[in-house]
Scaffold this motif. Sequence first.
Motif, PDB file in Angstrom:
ATOM      1  N   THR A 192      44.729  64.178  44.169  1.00  6.01           N
ATOM      2  CA  THR A 192      45.369  64.911  43.086  1.00  6.01           C
ATOM      3  C   THR A 192      45.026  64.226  41.757  1.00  6.01           C
ATOM      4  O   THR A 192      44.322  63.213  41.727  1.00  6.01           O
ATOM      5  N   SER A 193      45.552  64.762  40.653  1.00 10.47           N
ATOM      6  CA  SER A 193      45.339  64.109  39.356  1.00 10.47           C
ATOM      7  C   SER A 193      45.878  62.685  39.383  1.00 10.47           C
ATOM      8  O   SER A 193      45.230  61.747  38.910  1.00 10.47           O
ATOM      9  N   ALA A 194      47.073  62.513  39.967  1.00 10.76           N
ATOM     10  CA  ALA A 194      47.650  61.173  40.091  1.00 10.76           C
ATOM     11  C   ALA A 194      46.800  60.312  41.008  1.00 10.76           C
ATOM     12  O   ALA A 194      46.592  59.119  40.762  1.00 10.76           O
ATOM     13  N   GLY A 195      46.276  60.929  42.074  1.00 22.35           N
ATOM     14  CA  GLY A 195      45.428  60.194  42.999  1.00 22.35           C
ATOM     15  C   GLY A 195      44.147  59.705  42.347  1.00 22.35           C
ATOM     16  O   GLY A 195      43.688  58.588  42.606  1.00 22.35           O
ATOM     17  N   ARG A 196      43.584  60.523  41.475  1.00 19.30           N
ATOM     18  CA  ARG A 196      42.355  60.119  40.789  1.00 19.30           C
ATOM     19  C   ARG A 196      42.603  58.959  39.827  1.00 19.30           C
ATOM     20  O   ARG A 196      41.755  58.074  39.661  1.00 19.30           O
ATOM     21  N   VAL A 197      43.798  58.957  39.213  1.00 15.89           N
ATOM     22  CA  VAL A 197      44.151  57.835  38.342  1.00 15.89           C
ATOM     23  C   VAL A 197      44.264  56.552  39.164  1.00 15.89           C
ATOM     24  O   VAL A 197      43.736  55.500  38.788  1.00 15.89           O
ATOM     25  N   LEU A 198      44.953  56.635  40.313  1.00  9.60           N
ATOM     26  CA  LEU A 198      45.093  55.454  41.167  1.00  9.60           C
ATOM     27  C   LEU A 198      43.727  55.019  41.697  1.00  9.60           C
ATOM     28  O   LEU A 198      43.449  53.819  41.799  1.00  9.60           O
ATOM     29  N   LEU A 199      42.866  55.979  42.011  1.00 11.73           N
ATOM     30  CA  LEU A 199      41.533  55.664  42.522  1.00 11.73           C
ATOM     31  C   LEU A 199      40.742  54.854  41.493  1.00 11.73           C
ATOM     32  O   LEU A 199      40.075  53.875  41.842  1.00 11.73           O
ATOM     33  N   ASP A 200      40.852  55.242  40.246  1.00 11.63           N
ATOM     34  CA  ASP A 200      40.152  54.513  39.192  1.00 11.63           C
ATOM     35  C   ASP A 200      40.664  53.078  39.102  1.00 11.63           C
ATOM     36  O   ASP A 200      39.884  52.128  39.021  1.00 11.63           O
ATOM     37  N   HIS A 201      41.982  52.912  39.132  1.00 12.66           N
ATOM     38  CA  HIS A 201      42.555  51.562  39.074  1.00 12.66           C
ATOM     39  C   HIS A 201      42.213  50.758  40.327  1.00 12.66           C
ATOM     40  O   HIS A 201      41.969  49.544  40.239  1.00 12.66           O
ATOM     41  N   ALA A 202      42.183  51.419  41.469  1.00 15.71           N
ATOM     42  CA  ALA A 202      41.867  50.721  42.718  1.00 15.71           C
ATOM     43  C   ALA A 202      40.440  50.179  42.684  1.00 15.71           C
ATOM     44  O   ALA A 202      40.180  49.062  43.149  1.00 15.71           O
ATOM     45  N   HIS A 203      39.523  50.953  42.130  1.00 16.74           N
ATOM     46  CA  HIS A 203      38.144  50.477  42.011  1.00 16.74           C
ATOM     47  C   HIS A 203      38.083  49.215  41.154  1.00 16.74           C
ATOM     48  O   HIS A 203      37.335  48.277  41.457  1.00 16.74           O
ATOM     49  N   HIS A 204      38.885  49.188  40.088  1.00 14.75           N
ATOM     50  CA  HIS A 204      38.928  47.999  39.241  1.00 14.75           C
ATOM     51  C   HIS A 204      39.498  46.804  40.009  1.00 14.75           C
ATOM     52  O   HIS A 204      39.012  45.680  39.876  1.00 14.75           O
ATOM     53  N   VAL A 205      40.537  47.053  40.793  1.00 12.80           N
ATOM     54  CA  VAL A 205      41.168  45.980  41.572  1.00 12.80           C
ATOM     55  C   VAL A 205      40.158  45.369  42.535  1.00 12.80           C
ATOM     56  O   VAL A 205      39.990  44.139  42.601  1.00 12.80           O
ATOM     57  N   ARG A 252      36.941  45.606  42.450  1.00 13.17           N
ATOM     58  CA  ARG A 252      35.851  44.995  41.700  1.00 13.17           C
ATOM     59  C   ARG A 252      36.222  43.573  41.295  1.00 13.17           C
ATOM     60  O   ARG A 252      35.428  42.633  41.428  1.00 13.17           O
ATOM     61  N   ARG A 253      37.445  43.391  40.800  1.00 11.60           N
ATOM     62  CA  ARG A 253      37.892  42.055  40.405  1.00 11.60           C
ATOM     63  C   ARG A 253      37.946  41.120  41.600  1.00 11.60           C
ATOM     64  O   ARG A 253      37.581  39.938  41.507  1.00 11.60           O
ATOM     65  N   LEU A 254      38.412  41.607  42.726  1.00  8.77           N
ATOM     66  CA  LEU A 254      38.479  40.787  43.934  1.00  8.77           C
ATOM     67  C   LEU A 254      37.082  40.383  44.399  1.00  8.77           C
ATOM     68  O   LEU A 254      36.863  39.246  44.834  1.00  8.77           O
ATOM     69  N   ASP A 255      36.128  41.319  44.308  1.00  8.97           N
ATOM     70  CA  ASP A 255      34.760  41.012  44.689  1.00  8.97           C
ATOM     71  C   ASP A 255      34.182  39.913  43.802  1.00  8.97           C
ATOM     72  O   ASP A 255      33.544  38.978  44.292  1.00  8.97           O
ATOM     73  N   ILE A 256      34.426  40.025  42.506  1.00  7.98           N
ATOM     74  CA  ILE A 256      33.941  39.009  41.578  1.00  7.98           C
ATOM     75  C   ILE A 256      34.596  37.665  41.868  1.00  7.98           C
ATOM     76  O   ILE A 256      33.934  36.620  41.878  1.00  7.98           O
ATOM     77  N   ALA A 257      35.918  37.674  42.114  1.00  7.81           N
ATOM     78  CA  ALA A 257      36.627  36.429  42.408  1.00  7.81           C
ATOM     79  C   ALA A 257      36.071  35.765  43.663  1.00  7.81           C
ATOM     80  O   ALA A 257      35.842  34.551  43.701  1.00  7.81           O
ATOM     81  N   THR A 258      35.834  36.573  44.697  1.00  7.07           N
ATOM     82  CA  THR A 258      35.297  36.033  45.946  1.00  7.07           C
ATOM     83  C   THR A 258      33.918  35.421  45.735  1.00  7.07           C
ATOM     84  O   THR A 258      33.630  34.308  46.189  1.00  7.07           O
ATOM     85  N   ARG A 259      33.053  36.174  45.046  1.00  9.70           N
ATOM     86  CA  ARG A 259      31.702  35.670  44.796  1.00  9.70           C
ATOM     87  C   ARG A 259      31.725  34.387  43.972  1.00  9.70           C
ATOM     88  O   ARG A 259      31.009  33.424  44.267  1.00  9.70           O
ATOM     89  N   ASP A 260      32.563  34.373  42.931  1.00  8.59           N
ATOM     90  CA  ASP A 260      32.607  33.199  42.073  1.00  8.59           C
ATOM     91  C   ASP A 260      33.122  31.975  42.819  1.00  8.59           C
ATOM     92  O   ASP A 260      32.594  30.868  42.670  1.00  8.59           O
ATOM     93  N   LEU A 261      34.148  32.161  43.641  1.00 13.44           N
ATOM     94  CA  LEU A 261      34.712  31.019  44.358  1.00 13.44           C
ATOM     95  C   LEU A 261      33.749  30.503  45.428  1.00 13.44           C
ATOM     96  O   LEU A 261      33.647  29.293  45.649  1.00 13.44           O
ATOM     97  N   VAL A 262      33.050  31.431  46.098  1.00 10.76           N
ATOM     98  CA  VAL A 262      32.039  31.010  47.068  1.00 10.76           C
ATOM     99  C   VAL A 262      30.935  30.243  46.359  1.00 10.76           C
ATOM    100  O   VAL A 262      30.444  29.215  46.835  1.00 10.76           O
ATOM    101  N   ASP A 263      30.536  30.746  45.188  1.00 14.56           N
ATOM    102  CA  ASP A 263      29.500  30.063  44.416  1.00 14.56           C
ATOM    103  C   ASP A 263      29.948  28.678  43.963  1.00 14.56           C
ATOM    104  O   ASP A 263      29.191  27.713  44.017  1.00 14.56           O
ATOM    105  N   TYR A 264      31.194  28.583  43.487  1.00 14.98           N
ATOM    106  CA  TYR A 264      31.701  27.280  43.060  1.00 14.98           C
ATOM    107  C   TYR A 264      31.677  26.278  44.208  1.00 14.98           C
ATOM    108  O   TYR A 264      31.360  25.100  44.016  1.00 14.98           O
TER     109      TYR A 264
END
Length: 304
Positions: A64-77, A79-91
């Motif tokens: 739904t419209s609300a679902g699409r808003v949550l989907l956009d935020h979920a992708h950001h979430v 994405r941030r977790l992926d970056i955090a994982t990669r950075d910590l593994v790299d460190y």
Amino acid sequence: MRGRHQVNLESLNLFVLAAKLGSISKAANEMNIALAAASRRIKNLEEYYGARLFDRTGRGVEATSAGRVLLDHAHHVFRRLDIATRDLVDYASGLIGTVKLHACTSAIAQFLPEDLSRFAATYPDTRVDLREAYTGNIVSLIREGLADVGIVMAGTITDGLDTVPYKEDRLAIVAPSNFREGIDRMQFADLHDESFVVLEDNASMTRLLQSVATTTGMPLQIRAQVDSFDGVCRMVQSGFGIGILPVVAARNLAYSLGLRLIDLDETWALRKFAICTNPHFPATLAMRRIVEFLGQKNKFTDNL
């Protein structure tokens, strides 16, 4: 927000997967959980946010419209977790971070190896994961957050993305050694009777030639299509026609196969490249480093 339930990453991942597949049952199967449990998780999310997230259809579900808003935020979430994982593994391995760099064939064939060598010498604690892709696909990957940095042909539609000038190249005609002997410069119209060897349809080079042919009204007689610069040169050597390739990328190939390069006297033969990133996703230190390094050290003054 209403409801007593809390949001957890597994439920959020289920929601994203169901939206992608258009089916809660398919998402449940892929995550190896029971359909009843999956439906309950989606219901808990809807209660938590106080909004219906999916419309049920005969084919499955649609956000739904609300679902699409949550989907956009979920992708950001995620994405941030992926970056955090990669950075910590790299460190943990002594690195600052990893950059997922996707670049078009022309950039990889001409500029990137040397530039990335200099980058690695300057920043030995930053790893680059380089992938080759078509320009259009790179833009899509950057938009979706599946690639960190892209190098594409300038002029590509990149609305909503940040772009920085990178480099430029020039196209030339690749032909047999006895082709139009004594002529070192030609225009595209001079080739109206020739057969061409081109790259695949998705390649920016092929799209450019097709666009120019349409604009000028000159038929583009394609006799063969291949998937690499090397393939173009080898087919030209075998007598299938002529090709048009970047000078730097084709020079060594042409020399080794006994072919000649003829200057292409057209304004569109000078092409520019751009570095693109998505400002809607957080930039890591590693990403900022490579964009600044490639952009500032190779910047040309003309506008894109």
